[in-house]
Write an enzyme that holds these catalytic residues in place. Structure first.
Site, PDB file in Angstrom:
ATOM      1  N   LYS A  24       0.978  -1.108   0.079  1.00 34.77           N
ATOM      2  CA  LYS A  24       0.027  -0.132   0.066  1.00 34.77           C
ATOM      3  C   LYS A  24       0.811   1.469   0.132  1.00 34.77           C
ATOM      4  O   LYS A  24       0.725   2.131  -0.718  1.00 34.77           O
ATOM      5  CB  LYS A  24      -0.951   0.044   1.241  1.00 34.77           C
ATOM      6  CG  LYS A  24      -1.698   1.391   1.459  1.00 34.77           C
ATOM      7  CD  LYS A  24      -2.591   1.129   2.610  1.00 34.77           C
ATOM      8  CE  LYS A  24      -1.993   1.875   3.785  1.00 34.77           C
ATOM      9  NZ  LYS A  24      -1.747   3.261   4.061  1.00 34.77           N
ATOM     10  N   ASN A  25       1.717   1.366   0.938  1.00 32.26           N
ATOM     11  CA  ASN A  25       2.402   2.672   1.153  1.00 32.26           C
ATOM     12  C   ASN A  25       3.416   3.012  -0.147  1.00 32.26           C
ATOM     13  O   ASN A  25       3.467   3.928  -0.458  1.00 32.26           O
ATOM     14  CB  ASN A  25       3.206   2.582   2.603  1.00 32.26           C
ATOM     15  CG  ASN A  25       2.396   2.995   3.571  1.00 32.26           C
ATOM     16  OD1 ASN A  25       0.978   3.228   3.472  1.00 32.26           O
ATOM     17  ND2 ASN A  25       2.638   2.400   4.838  1.00 32.26           N
ATOM     18  N   CYS A 118      -4.658   8.190   9.516  1.00 31.39           N
ATOM     19  CA  CYS A 118      -5.163   7.416  10.608  1.00 31.39           C
ATOM     20  C   CYS A 118      -4.989   8.588  11.904  1.00 31.39           C
ATOM     21  O   CYS A 118      -3.999   9.315  12.074  1.00 31.39           O
ATOM     22  CB  CYS A 118      -4.451   6.279  11.020  1.00 31.39           C
ATOM     23  SG  CYS A 118      -4.951   4.848  10.085  1.00 31.39           S
ATOM     24  N   ARG A 123       0.888  14.397  13.954  1.00 31.12           N
ATOM     25  CA  ARG A 123       1.452  14.229  12.651  1.00 31.12           C
ATOM     26  C   ARG A 123       1.711  15.598  11.880  1.00 31.12           C
ATOM     27  O   ARG A 123       1.244  15.900  10.949  1.00 31.12           O
ATOM     28  CB  ARG A 123       0.471  13.265  11.910  1.00 31.12           C
ATOM     29  CG  ARG A 123       0.134  12.141  12.510  1.00 31.12           C
ATOM     30  CD  ARG A 123      -0.482  11.031  11.716  1.00 31.12           C
ATOM     31  NE  ARG A 123       0.177  10.200  10.719  1.00 31.12           N
ATOM     32  CZ  ARG A 123      -0.274   9.377   9.983  1.00 31.12           C
ATOM     33  NH1 ARG A 123      -1.472   9.158  10.047  1.00 31.12           N
ATOM     34  NH2 ARG A 123       0.590   8.676   9.119  1.00 31.12           N
ATOM     35  N   ASP A 308       3.566   0.323  12.597  1.00 29.12           N
ATOM     36  CA  ASP A 308       2.353  -0.166  11.917  1.00 29.12           C
ATOM     37  C   ASP A 308       2.223  -1.656  12.440  1.00 29.12           C
ATOM     38  O   ASP A 308       1.050  -2.129  12.137  1.00 29.12           O
ATOM     39  CB  ASP A 308       2.359  -0.218  10.364  1.00 29.12           C
ATOM     40  CG  ASP A 308       2.360   1.414   9.877  1.00 29.12           C
ATOM     41  OD1 ASP A 308       1.869   2.153  10.792  1.00 29.12           O
ATOM     42  OD2 ASP A 308       2.233   1.386   8.566  1.00 29.12           O
ATOM     43  N   ARG A 400      -9.378   0.205   3.980  1.00 27.70           N
ATOM     44  CA  ARG A 400      -8.292   1.252   3.256  1.00 27.70           C
ATOM     45  C   ARG A 400      -6.890   0.920   2.845  1.00 27.70           C
ATOM     46  O   ARG A 400      -6.470   1.058   2.032  1.00 27.70           O
ATOM     47  CB  ARG A 400      -8.147   2.290   4.299  1.00 27.70           C
ATOM     48  CG  ARG A 400      -9.352   3.313   4.197  1.00 27.70           C
ATOM     49  CD  ARG A 400      -8.609   4.536   4.944  1.00 27.70           C
ATOM     50  NE  ARG A 400      -7.229   4.838   4.924  1.00 27.70           N
ATOM     51  CZ  ARG A 400      -6.200   5.321   5.488  1.00 27.70           C
ATOM     52  NH1 ARG A 400      -6.588   5.744   6.860  1.00 27.70           N
ATOM     53  NH2 ARG A 400      -5.060   5.604   5.128  1.00 27.70           N
TER      54      ARG A 400
END
Ligand code: UD1
Length: 428
Positions: A24-25, A118, A123, A308, A400
């Site tokens: 994903k990332n 998230c 952040r 994560d 997601r």
């Protein structure tokens, strides 16, 4: 209101083989990078998840031609001419801010509202801003929007205060189309940073040193098209490894990259789980029996233990023998999932960024909520471990970032199903 939930009957041993999806990332960074090319790109091995569809929608909204089918995205960035990412799309995911670096590189300007993602801490994006400014851009933040602009980007030395993944990626994107040389010092070393460098180089960029803490970039004036397959998902691999261990199972995870999993593998071995590279270098076999041992976990930038995977492993530790100490050094609010498993019988205390998890004999199923993406994966692990029925609400978080997680687990023998019902979220 129509709500979806995952229902799991726990206690089933996971057995058999499953495949890891594309990362994903890494895919999110590469899709944004494709917007910088002057020719079409084909990106392969994409996971079938909501975040990828949002990135497609952002590209379409900017004017690019995009087709997404069967894990392949064909992007024609030639008609792309707009430089403002619509707010309702930007707010859906963190990676929308990669369009700042990409659009700044290609057009000398870009505008994105404060990105979503998230809710795991404050952040900030000061390191991204610092990187753009070092390259000669002006950055304005106004009414929740970030606007970057430069008449001419110039290579520079960029010192990051911490090896931020996102700031490293944004700096790499903009610097690739800047005039002259850039060095990113104290850069992130995550596998997807290396994958992005490989993609930029496949488009004609000159990026060296990705995977070390000093990335050197020689700016080029244009990028051409290419075909590129993204690497396997490190976090999905880890989640499946933890799920296998949690169910006392025997699972072969195919299409993985064992070298990306060393921090997790080391912890699982310490806990008494057997982890072997399977037949062929791209698979990992995870076997576990009996009660696991406690360990301490400290999250760190790669190659340290990934934040994560902190949420899934802290659930696994909730039934290990003894007290485990879990230290979260990356995000300050990443223990909300523990409150959910407290209701399943877990015992722990949280003091700031440290959780003391006292292993209990078993968890007991109950309704729980995913509070963010990886917390959702952690709830699935909890459901697999627990006695009885667990209903997981807020499934959209899991969708997601995980491709068909429940189908993969079902294929391994888990009793898990997706249910849709009229109603409202349980209040407790
Ligand atoms: C990325 C990942 C996310 C993962 C995280 C850490 C994506 C889309 N997301 O998030 O899944 O959990 O890396 O591995 O790839 N920081 C600042 N200022 C900045 C930028 C970051 O203070 O300008 C801080 C953050 O608050 C955090 C730390 O640096 O404490 C690391 O954040 P960062 O590596 O940037 O994470 P993301 O790129 O947001």
């Amino acid at each position: 209101m129509r709500i979806e939930k995952l229902r799991i009957f726990g206690g089933n041993r996971l057995e058999g083989a499953t495949n890891v999806s594309g990362g994903k990332n890494t895919a999110l960074a590469i899709i944004a990078a494709a917007a910088m090319a002057l020719e079409p790109c084909q990106i392969e091995n994409l996971p079938d998840i909501e975040d990828i569809r949002v990135m497609r929608d952002i590209l379409l909204s900017l004017g690019a031609k995009v087709e997404l089918e069967g894990g392949v995205m064909r992007i024609d960035p030639r008609p792309l001419e707009l430089t403002q990412v619509p707010e309702q799309l930007a707010s859906k995911l963190r990676a929308s801010y990669y369009f700042l670096g990409a659009l700044l590189g290609r057009f000398g300007q870009g505008e994105v509202s404060y990105p979503g993602g998230c809710d795991i801490g404050s952040r900030p994006i000061d390191q991204h801003i610092k990187a753009f400014e070092a390259l000669g851009a002006t950055v304005e933040t106004e009414y929740g929007r970030i606007r970057v602009q430069a008449d001419q980007l110039r290579g520079a030395t960029i010192y990051l205060d911490m090896p931020s993944v996102g700031a490293t990626i944004n700096a790499m994107l903009a610097a690739t189309l800047a005039a002259g040389n850039t060095e990113i010092v104290n850069a992130g070393k995550e596998p997807h940073i290396v994958d992005l460098a490989n993609f930029l180089n496949a488009m004609g960029g000159h990026v060296k040193g990705a995977g070390t803490d000093s990335i050197r970039i020689r700016g080029v004036s244009r990028l051409h098209g290419c075909t590129y397959a993204v690497i396997p998902d490190q976090i999905e691999t880890g989640t499946l490894m933890i799920a296998a261990a949690a169910s006392h199972g025997d699972v072969l995870i195919r299409g993985a990259m064992p070298t990306h999993m060393e921090a997790l593998t080391a912890k699982l071995l310490e806990m008494g789980v057997r982890v072997d590279e399977g037949v062929g270098e791209d698979s990992i076999r995870v076997r576990s029996e009996g009660r696991l041992r406690r360990v301490n976990v400290k999250t760190q930038p790669y190659p340290g233990f990934p934040t994560d995977l902190q949420q899934p492993i802290s659930v696994l530790l909730s039934t290990a023998q003894g007290t485990s100490i879990v230290q979260e050094t990356i995000f300050e609010m990443r223990f909300k999932h523990l409150d959910e498993i407290r209701r399943m019988g877990a015992l722990f205390e949280v003091n700031g960024r440290v959780a003391y998890i006292h292993g209990v004999e078993k968890l007991t199923g109950c309704p729980v909520r995913a509070t963010d993406l990886r917390a959702g994966a952690a709830m699935v692990v909890a459901g697999l471990m627990a006695e009885g029925q667990t209903d997981i609400y807020n499934v959209h978080y899991i969708d997601r970032g995980y491709e068909h997680l429940e189908l993969k687990l079902k294929g391994l023998g888990a009793k898990i199903e997706r249910l849709t019902e009229e109603g409202s979220l349980p209040s407790y």
